[in-house]
Design a protein around this motif. Sequence first.
Motif, PDB file in Angstrom:
ATOM      1  N   ASN A 107       0.829  -1.085   0.073  1.00  0.00           N
ATOM      2  CA  ASN A 107      -0.094  -0.158   0.029  1.00  0.00           C
ATOM      3  C   ASN A 107       0.928   1.218   0.044  1.00  0.00           C
ATOM      4  O   ASN A 107       0.585   2.135  -0.709  1.00  0.00           O
ATOM      5  N   ASP A 108       1.963   1.288   0.963  1.00  0.00           N
ATOM      6  CA  ASP A 108       2.666   2.514   0.910  1.00  0.00           C
ATOM      7  C   ASP A 108       4.012   2.087   1.491  1.00  0.00           C
ATOM      8  O   ASP A 108       4.512   1.354   1.924  1.00  0.00           O
ATOM      9  N   ILE A 109       4.820   3.393   1.196  1.00  0.00           N
ATOM     10  CA  ILE A 109       6.181   3.368   1.939  1.00  0.00           C
ATOM     11  C   ILE A 109       5.890   4.701   2.949  1.00  0.00           C
ATOM     12  O   ILE A 109       5.596   5.420   2.295  1.00  0.00           O
ATOM     13  N   ALA A 110       6.284   4.375   4.259  1.00  0.00           N
ATOM     14  CA  ALA A 110       5.636   5.388   5.388  1.00  0.00           C
ATOM     15  C   ALA A 110       7.020   5.690   6.239  1.00  0.00           C
ATOM     16  O   ALA A 110       7.762   4.927   6.588  1.00  0.00           O
ATOM     17  N   PHE A 111       7.305   7.009   6.043  1.00  0.00           N
ATOM     18  CA  PHE A 111       8.292   7.692   6.948  1.00  0.00           C
ATOM     19  C   PHE A 111       7.611   7.481   8.344  1.00  0.00           C
ATOM     20  O   PHE A 111       6.727   8.613   8.651  1.00  0.00           O
ATOM     21  N   SER A 112       8.095   6.417   9.291  1.00  0.00           N
ATOM     22  CA  SER A 112       7.160   6.446  10.629  1.00  0.00           C
ATOM     23  C   SER A 112       8.222   5.451  11.518  1.00  0.00           C
ATOM     24  O   SER A 112       8.971   4.546  10.904  1.00  0.00           O
ATOM     25  N   LYS A 143       1.797   4.433  -2.347  1.00  0.00           N
ATOM     26  CA  LYS A 143       1.915   6.121  -1.839  1.00  0.00           C
ATOM     27  C   LYS A 143       3.122   6.160  -1.020  1.00  0.00           C
ATOM     28  O   LYS A 143       4.020   5.195  -0.667  1.00  0.00           O
ATOM     29  N   LEU A 144       3.450   7.330  -1.031  1.00  0.00           N
ATOM     30  CA  LEU A 144       4.949   7.730  -0.306  1.00  0.00           C
ATOM     31  C   LEU A 144       4.250   8.598   0.945  1.00  0.00           C
ATOM     32  O   LEU A 144       3.779   9.685   0.672  1.00  0.00           O
ATOM     33  N   VAL A 145       4.243   7.926   2.210  1.00  0.00           N
ATOM     34  CA  VAL A 145       3.506   8.571   3.303  1.00  0.00           C
ATOM     35  C   VAL A 145       4.465   9.220   4.246  1.00  0.00           C
ATOM     36  O   VAL A 145       5.433   8.558   4.582  1.00  0.00           O
ATOM     37  N   VAL A 146       4.046  10.273   4.886  1.00  0.00           N
ATOM     38  CA  VAL A 146       5.172  10.806   5.774  1.00  0.00           C
ATOM     39  C   VAL A 146       4.014  11.105   6.949  1.00  0.00           C
ATOM     40  O   VAL A 146       3.139  11.599   7.249  1.00  0.00           O
ATOM     41  N   ILE A 147       4.432  10.259   8.060  1.00  0.00           N
ATOM     42  CA  ILE A 147       3.544  10.454   9.390  1.00  0.00           C
ATOM     43  C   ILE A 147       4.399  11.315  10.347  1.00  0.00           C
ATOM     44  O   ILE A 147       5.454  11.055  10.731  1.00  0.00           O
ATOM     45  N   THR A 148       3.748  12.382  10.873  1.00  0.00           N
ATOM     46  CA  THR A 148       4.478  13.614  11.201  1.00  0.00           C
ATOM     47  C   THR A 148       3.540  14.174  12.270  1.00  0.00           C
ATOM     48  O   THR A 148       2.403  14.306  12.336  1.00  0.00           O
ATOM     49  N   PRO A 163       7.805  19.334  -2.679  1.00  0.00           N
ATOM     50  CA  PRO A 163       7.447  19.081  -4.130  1.00  0.00           C
ATOM     51  C   PRO A 163       7.950  17.629  -4.561  1.00  0.00           C
ATOM     52  O   PRO A 163       7.346  17.014  -5.675  1.00  0.00           O
ATOM     53  N   ILE A 164       8.921  16.784  -3.837  1.00  0.00           N
ATOM     54  CA  ILE A 164       9.340  15.613  -4.144  1.00  0.00           C
ATOM     55  C   ILE A 164       8.071  14.486  -3.627  1.00  0.00           C
ATOM     56  O   ILE A 164       7.442  13.670  -4.658  1.00  0.00           O
ATOM     57  N   LEU A 165       7.459  14.947  -2.832  1.00  0.00           N
ATOM     58  CA  LEU A 165       6.156  14.237  -2.267  1.00  0.00           C
ATOM     59  C   LEU A 165       5.117  14.248  -3.325  1.00  0.00           C
ATOM     60  O   LEU A 165       4.195  13.454  -3.739  1.00  0.00           O
ATOM     61  N   GLU A 166       4.826  15.755  -3.510  1.00  0.00           N
ATOM     62  CA  GLU A 166       3.838  16.027  -4.541  1.00  0.00           C
ATOM     63  C   GLU A 166       3.789  15.452  -5.924  1.00  0.00           C
ATOM     64  O   GLU A 166       2.889  14.825  -6.631  1.00  0.00           O
ATOM     65  N   ALA A 167       5.137  14.903  -6.529  1.00  0.00           N
ATOM     66  CA  ALA A 167       5.377  14.309  -7.735  1.00  0.00           C
ATOM     67  C   ALA A 167       5.487  12.974  -7.686  1.00  0.00           C
ATOM     68  O   ALA A 167       5.604  11.922  -8.643  1.00  0.00           O
TER      69      ALA A 167
END
Length: 294
Positions: A107-112, A143-148, A163-167
Amino acid sequence: MSETQGQDHHNVIRDHRRQWHDFLYVYPVVARRSKGLSVGINLNPDKRCTYSCVYCQVDRKIARNLHSVDLEVLRRELRAVLHEAAEGTIWQHPRFSAVPLPLRRINDIAFSGDGEPTCMANFDQAVAAAAEVKRQLDLADVKLVVITNATAFDGEPFRRALPILEANNGEIWAKLDAGTEAYFLRINRPGPGLTLDKVVSNITEVAKGCPLVIQTLFLSLAGDPPPLREVTAYCERLKGILRAGGQIKLVQIHTVARTPADARAGSLDDAALEALAAVVRQAIPAVPVEVFHG
């Protein structure tokens, strides 16, 4: 699904260990909120965080040596986990063998991880590295998810990462657990100079240009649920973000699901959590609200 299979499935979803093989940064979990495999990236093996939340399962009394983020190691570990998932070998591992077929998807790659990822000086480079691996493996839909906790949204590393996330099919999940400063200090226990007003302002400014997810944890603290006046104040914060032009695509409401370091923090039962969600839904009817029980 048999009772035993159901229990195994439940245990898999509760298992959020941030260890996989001998990897330093990357770990796979089957997450309730991701509804599939979430490949986590822990940029904070040193446990560096701008909060010390009362419900956090990370014991910050146990110190670790500081680590700088080695981007080449991160790339190598991420490729390896994604390859295991794509080939299906990960589902043969005892840790994941009970995962139902519908959840056997990336589903995603998550920074967590064990701290706040966006406070790292090379956070944007880590996001770029993950996006590069995703492109190389033809995983555009992942998805590229940032949990913050949104405390570093005004910092340069996060600004460069946007902008990297948006692209790259990016999504931001921003924590908001409180409506008043007093409750914020009691629950999130922020570092010096951090206020709830600042966090809400950070979320609002980012949400004006980038629709984001709000993540909220309601808990029992020393046996007491959140006061209704606190939930009402929290709803006012959400309405303020929307009035200012911020875009909230979803509110996720959850409770304590793993053993916290502070024994005073506990889960709310399903009925209590649903009652709080009903208050939020009534306050912001145009925004979907999802509930994840303990």
